[in-house]
Design a protein around this motif. Structure first.
Motif, PDB file in Angstrom:
ATOM      1  N   ARG A 244      10.593 -14.728 -21.969  1.00 18.78           N
ATOM      2  CA  ARG A 244      11.297 -15.993 -21.743  1.00 18.78           C
ATOM      3  C   ARG A 244      12.702 -15.959 -22.342  1.00 18.78           C
ATOM      4  O   ARG A 244      13.669 -16.383 -21.704  1.00 18.78           O
ATOM      5  N   SER A 245      12.815 -15.475 -23.582  1.00 20.36           N
ATOM      6  CA  SER A 245      14.119 -15.472 -24.237  1.00 20.36           C
ATOM      7  C   SER A 245      15.078 -14.497 -23.566  1.00 20.36           C
ATOM      8  O   SER A 245      16.281 -14.760 -23.471  1.00 20.36           O
ATOM      9  N   ALA A 246      14.559 -13.371 -23.052  1.00 13.84           N
ATOM     10  CA  ALA A 246      15.421 -12.420 -22.349  1.00 13.84           C
ATOM     11  C   ALA A 246      15.965 -13.031 -21.065  1.00 13.84           C
ATOM     12  O   ALA A 246      17.148 -12.840 -20.725  1.00 13.84           O
ATOM     13  N   THR A 247      15.131 -13.764 -20.347  1.00 12.49           N
ATOM     14  CA  THR A 247      15.578 -14.422 -19.113  1.00 12.49           C
ATOM     15  C   THR A 247      16.666 -15.450 -19.404  1.00 12.49           C
ATOM     16  O   THR A 247      17.693 -15.520 -18.715  1.00 12.49           O
ATOM     17  N   VAL A 248      16.437 -16.256 -20.455  1.00 12.17           N
ATOM     18  CA  VAL A 248      17.439 -17.250 -20.849  1.00 12.17           C
ATOM     19  C   VAL A 248      18.736 -16.569 -21.252  1.00 12.17           C
ATOM     20  O   VAL A 248      19.837 -17.025 -20.903  1.00 12.17           O
ATOM     21  N   ALA A 249      18.635 -15.460 -21.978  1.00 10.12           N
ATOM     22  CA  ALA A 249      19.830 -14.754 -22.454  1.00 10.12           C
ATOM     23  C   ALA A 249      20.685 -14.244 -21.303  1.00 10.12           C
ATOM     24  O   ALA A 249      21.918 -14.353 -21.329  1.00 10.12           O
ATOM     25  N   VAL A 250      20.056 -13.661 -20.294  1.00 12.33           N
ATOM     26  CA  VAL A 250      20.815 -13.157 -19.145  1.00 12.33           C
ATOM     27  C   VAL A 250      21.603 -14.294 -18.501  1.00 12.33           C
ATOM     28  O   VAL A 250      22.804 -14.152 -18.204  1.00 12.33           O
ATOM     29  N   CYS A 251      20.959 -15.425 -18.304  1.00 10.02           N
ATOM     30  CA  CYS A 251      21.646 -16.587 -17.705  1.00 10.02           C
ATOM     31  C   CYS A 251      22.769 -17.088 -18.596  1.00 10.02           C
ATOM     32  O   CYS A 251      23.848 -17.461 -18.109  1.00 10.02           O
ATOM     33  N   CYS A 252      22.543 -17.077 -19.911  1.00  9.50           N
ATOM     34  CA  CYS A 252      23.533 -17.606 -20.850  1.00  9.50           C
ATOM     35  C   CYS A 252      24.707 -16.664 -21.060  1.00  9.50           C
ATOM     36  O   CYS A 252      25.704 -17.053 -21.691  1.00  9.50           O
ATOM     37  N   TYR A 253      24.614 -15.444 -20.585  1.00  9.82           N
ATOM     38  CA  TYR A 253      25.771 -14.549 -20.585  1.00  9.82           C
ATOM     39  C   TYR A 253      26.469 -14.563 -19.229  1.00  9.82           C
ATOM     40  O   TYR A 253      27.694 -14.700 -19.139  1.00  9.82           O
ATOM     41  N   LEU A 254      25.688 -14.427 -18.177  1.00 13.41           N
ATOM     42  CA  LEU A 254      26.272 -14.339 -16.837  1.00 13.41           C
ATOM     43  C   LEU A 254      27.005 -15.622 -16.434  1.00 13.41           C
ATOM     44  O   LEU A 254      28.151 -15.570 -15.967  1.00 13.41           O
ATOM     45  N   LEU A 255      26.363 -16.769 -16.605  1.00 14.84           N
ATOM     46  CA  LEU A 255      26.932 -18.021 -16.107  1.00 14.84           C
ATOM     47  C   LEU A 255      28.240 -18.411 -16.792  1.00 14.84           C
ATOM     48  O   LEU A 255      29.222 -18.726 -16.110  1.00 14.84           O
ATOM     49  N   PRO A 256      28.308 -18.429 -18.140  1.00 18.86           N
ATOM     50  CA  PRO A 256      29.575 -18.826 -18.756  1.00 18.86           C
ATOM     51  C   PRO A 256      30.702 -17.823 -18.526  1.00 18.86           C
ATOM     52  O   PRO A 256      31.862 -18.218 -18.386  1.00 18.86           O
ATOM     53  N   VAL A 257      30.376 -16.517 -18.492  1.00 22.78           N
ATOM     54  CA  VAL A 257      31.416 -15.514 -18.217  1.00 22.78           C
ATOM     55  C   VAL A 257      31.975 -15.709 -16.817  1.00 22.78           C
ATOM     56  O   VAL A 257      33.196 -15.705 -16.604  1.00 22.78           O
ATOM     57  N   LEU A 258      31.089 -15.912 -15.842  1.00 25.38           N
ATOM     58  CA  LEU A 258      31.534 -16.137 -14.467  1.00 25.38           C
ATOM     59  C   LEU A 258      32.330 -17.441 -14.371  1.00 25.38           C
ATOM     60  O   LEU A 258      33.388 -17.491 -13.721  1.00 25.38           O
ATOM     61  N   ALA A 259      31.857 -18.504 -15.030  1.00 26.46           N
ATOM     62  CA  ALA A 259      32.563 -19.783 -15.000  1.00 26.46           C
ATOM     63  C   ALA A 259      33.929 -19.675 -15.662  1.00 26.46           C
ATOM     64  O   ALA A 259      34.923 -20.227 -15.173  1.00 26.46           O
ATOM     65  N   LEU A 260      33.991 -18.955 -16.786  1.00 25.16           N
ATOM     66  CA  LEU A 260      35.256 -18.787 -17.497  1.00 25.16           C
ATOM     67  C   LEU A 260      36.273 -18.043 -16.644  1.00 25.16           C
ATOM     68  O   LEU A 260      37.435 -18.448 -16.529  1.00 25.16           O
ATOM     69  N   LEU A 261      35.837 -16.981 -16.001  1.00 25.33           N
ATOM     70  CA  LEU A 261      36.743 -16.189 -15.173  1.00 25.33           C
ATOM     71  C   LEU A 261      37.134 -16.921 -13.896  1.00 25.33           C
ATOM     72  O   LEU A 261      38.193 -16.661 -13.324  1.00 25.33           O
ATOM     73  N   ALA A 262      36.287 -17.847 -13.447  1.00 22.83           N
ATOM     74  CA  ALA A 262      36.587 -18.580 -12.215  1.00 22.83           C
ATOM     75  C   ALA A 262      37.747 -19.556 -12.388  1.00 22.83           C
ATOM     76  O   ALA A 262      38.480 -19.837 -11.434  1.00 22.83           O
ATOM     77  N   VAL A 263      37.929 -20.058 -13.610  1.00 23.92           N
ATOM     78  CA  VAL A 263      38.970 -21.070 -13.826  1.00 23.92           C
ATOM     79  C   VAL A 263      40.129 -20.581 -14.675  1.00 23.92           C
ATOM     80  O   VAL A 263      41.189 -21.201 -14.706  1.00 23.92           O
ATOM     81  N   VAL A 264      39.946 -19.471 -15.381  1.00 21.70           N
ATOM     82  CA  VAL A 264      41.010 -18.922 -16.218  1.00 21.70           C
ATOM     83  C   VAL A 264      41.321 -17.499 -15.754  1.00 21.70           C
ATOM     84  O   VAL A 264      40.405 -16.675 -15.684  1.00 21.70           O
ATOM     85  N   PRO A 265      42.561 -17.178 -15.444  1.00 18.35           N
ATOM     86  CA  PRO A 265      42.913 -15.809 -15.054  1.00 18.35           C
ATOM     87  C   PRO A 265      42.481 -14.829 -16.136  1.00 18.35           C
ATOM     88  O   PRO A 265      42.647 -15.099 -17.335  1.00 18.35           O
ATOM     89  N   ALA A 266      41.923 -13.701 -15.716  1.00 12.93           N
ATOM     90  CA  ALA A 266      41.359 -12.731 -16.663  1.00 12.93           C
ATOM     91  C   ALA A 266      42.379 -12.297 -17.714  1.00 12.93           C
ATOM     92  O   ALA A 266      42.034 -12.068 -18.874  1.00 12.93           O
ATOM     93  N   ARG A 267      43.645 -12.176 -17.316  1.00 12.24           N
ATOM     94  CA  ARG A 267      44.660 -11.714 -18.265  1.00 12.24           C
ATOM     95  C   ARG A 267      44.911 -12.722 -19.390  1.00 12.24           C
ATOM     96  O   ARG A 267      45.517 -12.388 -20.415  1.00 12.24           O
ATOM     97  N   GLN A 268      44.472 -13.976 -19.212  1.00  9.44           N
ATOM     98  CA  GLN A 268      44.675 -15.008 -20.231  1.00  9.44           C
ATOM     99  C   GLN A 268      43.456 -15.197 -21.126  1.00  9.44           C
ATOM    100  O   GLN A 268      43.495 -15.973 -22.076  1.00  9.44           O
ATOM    101  N   VAL A 269      42.352 -14.512 -20.825  1.00  6.03           N
ATOM    102  CA  VAL A 269      41.127 -14.641 -21.618  1.00  6.03           C
ATOM    103  C   VAL A 269      41.230 -13.771 -22.855  1.00  6.03           C
ATOM    104  O   VAL A 269      41.587 -12.594 -22.767  1.00  6.03           O
ATOM    105  N   THR A 270      40.940 -14.351 -24.020  1.00  7.59           N
ATOM    106  CA  THR A 270      40.947 -13.586 -25.263  1.00  7.59           C
ATOM    107  C   THR A 270      39.552 -13.570 -25.862  1.00  7.59           C
ATOM    108  O   THR A 270      38.754 -14.479 -25.640  1.00  7.59           O
ATOM    109  N   GLY A 271      39.263 -12.526 -26.633  1.00  3.95           N
ATOM    110  CA  GLY A 271      37.930 -12.398 -27.209  1.00  3.95           C
ATOM    111  C   GLY A 271      37.601 -13.493 -28.191  1.00  3.95           C
ATOM    112  O   GLY A 271      36.512 -14.052 -28.185  1.00  3.95           O
ATOM    113  N   ILE A 272      38.555 -13.855 -29.048  1.00  2.00           N
ATOM    114  CA  ILE A 272      38.253 -14.826 -30.098  1.00  2.00           C
ATOM    115  C   ILE A 272      38.348 -16.262 -29.617  1.00  2.00           C
ATOM    116  O   ILE A 272      37.673 -17.145 -30.112  1.00  2.00           O
ATOM    117  N   GLY A 273      39.170 -16.533 -28.612  1.00  2.00           N
ATOM    118  CA  GLY A 273      39.344 -17.915 -28.198  1.00  2.00           C
ATOM    119  C   GLY A 273      38.909 -18.214 -26.786  1.00  2.00           C
ATOM    120  O   GLY A 273      39.056 -19.354 -26.315  1.00  2.00           O
TER     121      GLY A 273
END
Length: 497
Positions: A244-273
């Motif tokens: 169960r936790s592995a399934t949740v983890a995959v979703c919690c990595y894939l979804l926010p990364v995809l959402a972040l890249l969808a609205v913010v250009p990749a060149r503007q994404v920083t690791g800390i912020g």
């Protein structure tokens, strides 16, 4: 459960763990795994890889996480003793190998707590809640409070401490869900601008850059096994909770990364912020409520980071304490469990000291450049953790081959062949990730790919290797000293008899 251990692998005297109470049920184990494994500090770092980060995150979920989960689900259910991976390595390779492996596994967490976690928390608080400044009294105070609050939540009894990690896990999933939903609403209103510059086609350069951080993000689901004797029914609950936790983890990595890249250009994404800066952008759709809602999200974000550190302190300190209590490393007194709290208080306090020292050292790295500190210190944590799996994974194989008599409530499909195939695949990934973390840029050079170290990391290779290789060398020295102390104490005990 203790009957699974041969007489030559008996634990420390019962007096070290008399305070243990069975308080973890399936939901608690699942929540603890989610709190520990879903790493907010890696979401932004993964997203810096651009669109192909989504591709590789999905690929490693299938090619690494699935076989990894199968291996540890079987072993965790078959060997549910307190100490988890320490016990597994000890049964397979002996006390010395187990002690050194546990040292690398354990020290990852105070380094991580005093490194990337506390730096990300301070950066978030400074930018969204209350101004701290850099290197100020407020900055140091916040970081010290963050570290020691995480330690103190590990000191309290697991019966109470589990609720802290459970709330943290729920808050983490809620924060990710809120961000993802808001990003979708923002994209529908303003367009998914980030996708215009995002390319999902995988590349060799992206692969080599992302492998260590993705492996670090996906490992650790076996961590709750460190409290195996504090679970109500580990042989049934561990496999189910891990799945169960592995399934949740995959979703919690894939979804926010995809959402972040969808609205913010990749060149503007920083690791800390990356995550919170993305939240600042998309929360604009809430109008006047955006400010207070963003501040609330930042507080939830920092609390989730805190409980993330707490969860790892709870489990990894138990592993290190069991190594000491068993006579494997340093003095047995270091492994004593508090009779009332049922927690290894001395090891907890040692973790706090290590985290504090590492935090103070990291503050001096790169002249206080938070972004550079974050990336380098996160890599140190990645390195020490991955190196421990180079011993843990073969130990699982040896237990499978040498201990066929042990009851295994859950088994990897296709018997020995399936187990060995999963182990070989997982080990190959860990080996590759360890090399890329220790010696970044070397495989790129062999592949003829351009790689500028200073630009990539924000520090020189000399500074980087001093922190990474220096940490590994120091751990080997400390581990060797710990073995000698334990052997001397054991010899003195034998002489007293």
């Amino acid at each position: 459960m203790s009957s699974l251990l041969p007489s030559t692998a008996s634990r420390a005297p019962d007096t070290t763990t008399t305070g243990l109470r069975r308080s973890l049920k399936r939901l608690d184990i699942t929540a603890m795994a989610i709190a520990a494994v879903i790493s907010f500090d890696t979401v932004g770092q993964i997203a810096t890889g651009g669109g192909e980060a989504v591709t590789w995150t999905a690929a490693l979920a299938l090619l690494f996480l699935v076989p990894y989960a199968l291996l540890f689900a079987e072993t965790g259910a078959a060997f549910p003793q307190e100490g988890g991976p320490y016990v597994w390595v000890r049964l397979a390779l002996g006390r010395s190998a187990a002690a050194l492996t546990t040292l690398f596994y354990w020290v990852t967490n105070p380094i991580w707590l005093g490194g990337s976690l506390v730096f990300l928390a301070a950066q978030t608080w400074d930018g969204f809640v209350f101004h701290l400044g850099s290197g100020t009294v407020a900055d140091y105070t916040f970081k010290l409070l963050f570290v020691w609050t995480a330690i103190l939540t590990a000191v309290v009894s697991l019966r109470r401490g589990k609720w802290i990690t459970t709330i943290g896990a729920a808050m983490k999933v809620l924060t990710i869900a809120l961000f993802t939903l808001t990003a979708v609403l923002y994209g529908l209103e303003h367009g998914f601008q980030g996708l215009a510059d995002t390319h999902f086609t995988p590349s060799t350069a992206g692969f080599l850059a992302l492998v260590p951080i993705l492996l670090f993000a996906y490992v650790g689901f076996e961590a709750p096994n460190a409290a195996g004797e504090e679970m109500h029914d580990p042989q049934r609950d561990v496999p189910a909770a891990l799945g169960r936790s592995a399934t949740v983890a995959v979703c919690c990595y894939l979804l926010p990364v995809l959402a972040l890249l969808a609205v913010v250009p990749a060149r503007q994404v920083t690791g800390i912020g990356g995550f919170m800066e993305g939240a600042r952008l998309v929360f604009g759709i809430y109008g006047p409520a955006a400010g207070p809602l963003l501040t609330l999200t930042a507080v939830m974000f920092v609390f989730a980071l805190l409980t993330q550190g707490s969860a790892w302190m709870i489990v990894s300190d138990r592993m290190q304490a069991m190594a000491a209590a068993d006579g494997g490393s340093f003095s047995r007194s270091l492994g004593a469990f508090h009779p009332r709290l049922g927690t290894p208080v001395r090891t907890n306090l040692l973790s706090g000291i290590v985290a504090t020292v590492f935090m103070l050292a990291a503050m001096q790295l790169a002249g206080g450049d938070a972004g550079a500190v974050f990336a380098v210190v996160l890599t140190v944590a990645v390195t020490t953790l991955l190196l421990s799996y180079l011993i843990i994974v073969p130990s699982l194989v040896l237990l499978r081959l040498r201990r066929p008599d042990v009851i295994r409530p859950y088994r990897v499909p296709f018997g020995h062949r399936g187990f060995l195939t999963c182990a070989a695949l997982v080990y190959a990934w860990i080996l590759l990730g360890s090399w890329c973390a220790l010696f970044p840029g070397t495989l790129e050079s062999l592949a003829g790919l351009p790689y500028t170290f200073d630009t990539t990391w924000g520090v020189s290779r000399t500074t980087f290797e001093t922190f990474t290789l220096g940490t590994v060398a120091a751990l080997l020295l400390v581990g060797t000293a710990g073995l000698r102390v334990a052997r001397r104490e054991g010899g003195e005990a034998q002489a007293d008899r």
